[in-house]
Design a protein around this motif. Structure first.
Motif: not given
Length: 74
Positions: A19-22, A65-68
């Motif tokens: 997971v990429t966070m904001d 969450i920005e991307s998964v």
């Protein structure tokens, strides 16, 4: 409903995700444990690399969450 809410409502528990966070911080790879759509909290489990092995529980706000990234099972 944002995209991460949509994904975690449908993703199988036990799936390995990154997971990429904001904020730009990356969490993972971790195991997806649970998602509570009422509170918006996603729960992940991370295995430590030290000996003896440790397990960390990570609680994340789904709105941050920005991307998964994950592999889709057949």
């Amino acid at each position: 409903m944002n995209f991460a809410d949509y994904i975690f409502r449908r993703l199988m528990e036990g799936t390995v995700v990154t997971v990429t966070m904001d904020s730009g911080n990356v969490i993972g790879p971790v195991v997806f444990i649970h998602y509570n759509p009422v509170t918006g909290i996603v729960v992940f489990e991370e295995q430590g690399t030290i000996s003896p092995p440790t397990t960390s529980i990570i609680n994340v706000d789904v709105r941050k969450i920005e991307s998964v990234t994950y592999e889709q099972s057949e």
